[in-house]
Design a protein around this motif. Structure first.
Motif, PDB file in Angstrom:
ATOM      1  N   UNK A 190      11.086 -89.512-101.551  1.00  0.00           N
ATOM      2  CA  UNK A 190      10.915 -88.545-102.636  1.00  0.00           C
ATOM      3  C   UNK A 190      11.638 -87.226-102.359  1.00  0.00           C
ATOM      4  N   UNK A 191      11.781 -86.904-101.093  1.00  0.00           N
ATOM      5  CA  UNK A 191      12.473 -85.655-100.771  1.00  0.00           C
ATOM      6  C   UNK A 191      13.933 -85.702-101.217  1.00  0.00           C
ATOM      7  N   UNK A 192      14.568 -86.859-101.032  1.00  0.00           N
ATOM      8  CA  UNK A 192      15.953 -86.990-101.477  1.00  0.00           C
ATOM      9  C   UNK A 192      16.054 -86.892-102.995  1.00  0.00           C
ATOM     10  N   UNK A 193      15.126 -87.541-103.702  1.00  0.00           N
ATOM     11  CA  UNK A 193      15.146 -87.471-105.158  1.00  0.00           C
ATOM     12  C   UNK A 193      14.878 -86.045-105.641  1.00  0.00           C
ATOM     13  N   UNK A 194      13.965 -85.348-104.955  1.00  0.00           N
ATOM     14  CA  UNK A 194      13.694 -83.956-105.337  1.00  0.00           C
ATOM     15  C   UNK A 194      14.912 -83.082-105.118  1.00  0.00           C
ATOM     16  N   UNK A 195      15.640 -83.341-104.040  1.00  0.00           N
ATOM     17  CA  UNK A 195      16.859 -82.578-103.784  1.00  0.00           C
ATOM     18  C   UNK A 195      17.897 -82.811-104.870  1.00  0.00           C
ATOM     19  N   UNK A 196      18.036 -84.058-105.324  1.00  0.00           N
ATOM     20  CA  UNK A 196      18.970 -84.355-106.411  1.00  0.00           C
ATOM     21  C   UNK A 196      18.558 -83.629-107.685  1.00  0.00           C
ATOM     22  N   UNK A 198      16.706 -80.832-107.970  1.00  0.00           N
ATOM     23  CA  UNK A 198      16.915 -79.390-107.853  1.00  0.00           C
ATOM     24  C   UNK A 198      18.395 -79.033-107.896  1.00  0.00           C
ATOM     25  N   UNK A 199      19.216 -79.855-107.263  1.00  0.00           N
ATOM     26  CA  UNK A 199      20.659 -79.579-107.280  1.00  0.00           C
ATOM     27  C   UNK A 199      21.228 -79.688-108.681  1.00  0.00           C
TER      28      UNK A 199
END
Length: 380
Positions: A190-196, A198-199
């Protein structure tokens, strides 16, 4: 003209005796003040004109009067010259009223009084014509500049509309899909998806700001949303994840132009994008330091999970490094980008600043810089 009038006096010095020579010398002397007092100078030349063989000094004085004075003064002075040159002065010899003598006297007085006035008016007309042509050229240049600005403004509006209609649509879809993916994927992803997410949201916000600036006039753009600067760098580094670290201590309280702050932000932003694209999974370090010449910002990344940094040959040609070089050079700085010996890559931008103090740091361990065409490493 003074030299020519003096030569005339010298050539006729034996014709009228001492009194005529004195009148001629007075006329030549009067020409020296003709530029400041043209009417007085003309009056001083009339005795020499009455002799009948001194013409150049009175004509030069009358030319100056017609060139700088108004119509009434010119008429009066031309009339005085015509009368003095026409009247048969008895002390010069016997007076003849023969028709031929009168006709010659009229033609002579008309020539002496009319030629300087006509020449002066011709010169004045040419000067006025040149001045009006210069004004016309200036007005035409201003009109062309206005048309060019309007054309540029229309093109900016068209580009902003096209960018908004295409890129903003795709960024919005990426943000929505990343949000849905953040809920659906396992917790460890989920952290990777959240980063996408936010970016994409940050990119959409930057895009909307740029579109607004493109559509706004120059005066409104100057008062619009301020560009990113030093204060936005911590958030930019934090958005890169735990593998991105930064040392920005020297930027605290540093006052410099907004253009320099935006250039530093864009260099760091582009370098982080390059690192994520060509060296995924590798650590990235951002270092800002003061130097005797100004400010230096360096972004270094090591090899990622896929091995050494890619040369950047992809499906499309880009201009990421070139854009950083142009942005830095526009502010009088330099940008160096080169491969490191451990397979990573380094981007170092230097900006000249009148800094009051200098913080010394150890020398960089990067290899020799490669400047110029460096898009073979990051072909964005």
């Amino acid at each position: 003209m003074i030299a020519v009038a003096a030569a005339e006096i010298w050539a006729t010095r034996s014709l009228g005796g001492p009194s005529a020579l004195a009148a001629g010398c007075l006329a030549v002397a009067a020409l020296t003040v003709c530029g400041r007092w043209p009417v007085c100078a003309l009056i001083a030349t009339l005795p020499a004109l009455s002799l009948g063989y001194i013409w150049l000094a009175p004509m030069a004085a009358l030319y100056r009067v017609a060139l700088v004075s108004g119509a009434p003064a010119t008429v009066y002075c031309a009339g005085a010259v015509a009368v003095v040159s026409f009247v048969p002065w008895p002390h010069l010899g016997p007076v003849s009223w023969a028709p031929s003598a009168v006709a010659l006297a009229l033609m002579f007085s008309g020539l002496v009084s009319g030629a300087p006035v006509v020449l002066a008016r011709l010169v004045a007309s040419q000067r006025e014509l040149r001045a009006r042509m210069a004004e016309l050229a200036l007005a035409r240049a201003r009109e062309e500049q206005l048309v060019s600005r309007q054309t540029i403004l229309r093109e900016r509006v068209r580009l902003s509309r096209d960018i908004h209609d295409t890129v903003a649509h795709h960024l919005s879809l990426i943000s929505l899909q990343a949000g849905a993916l953040e809920v659906a994927v396992p917790p460890d992803r989920r952290q990777d998806a959240a980063l996408v997410r936010r970016s994409s949201q940050a990119a959409l916000a930057d895009l909307r700001r740029l579109v607004t600036l493109l559509r706004a006039p120059a005066a409104d753009r100057a008062e619009g949303v301020s560009p990113p600067g030093f204060a936005d760098l911590p958030a930019l580094i934090a958005a890169g994840g735990p593998l991105v670290t930064g040392d920005l201590e020297c930027l605290r309280g540093l006052e410099c132009a907004p253009e320099v702050q935006e250039a530093v932000f864009r260099v760091v932003q582009e370098s982080l994008t390059n690192a994520r694209k060509y060296a995924p999974g590798g650590p990235v370090a951002v270092l800002a330091q003061r130097t005797p010449a100004g400010l230096e910002v360096q972004v270094r990344n090591r090899r990622g999970r896929g091995g050494p940094v890619s040369d950047g040959h992809g499906d499309s040609e880009g201009s990421g490094i070139q854009g950083m070089c142009e942005r830095t050079a526009a502010l009088g700085g330099t940008l160096r980008a080169h491969r490191l010996s451990d397979g990573g890559f380094s981007v170092c931008a230097s900006f000249p600043l009148p800094l009051p103090t200098v913080t010394e740091r150890g020398p960089s361990t990067a290899g020799p810089p490669v400047t110029g065409s460096i898009t073979s490493f990051y072909n964005l």
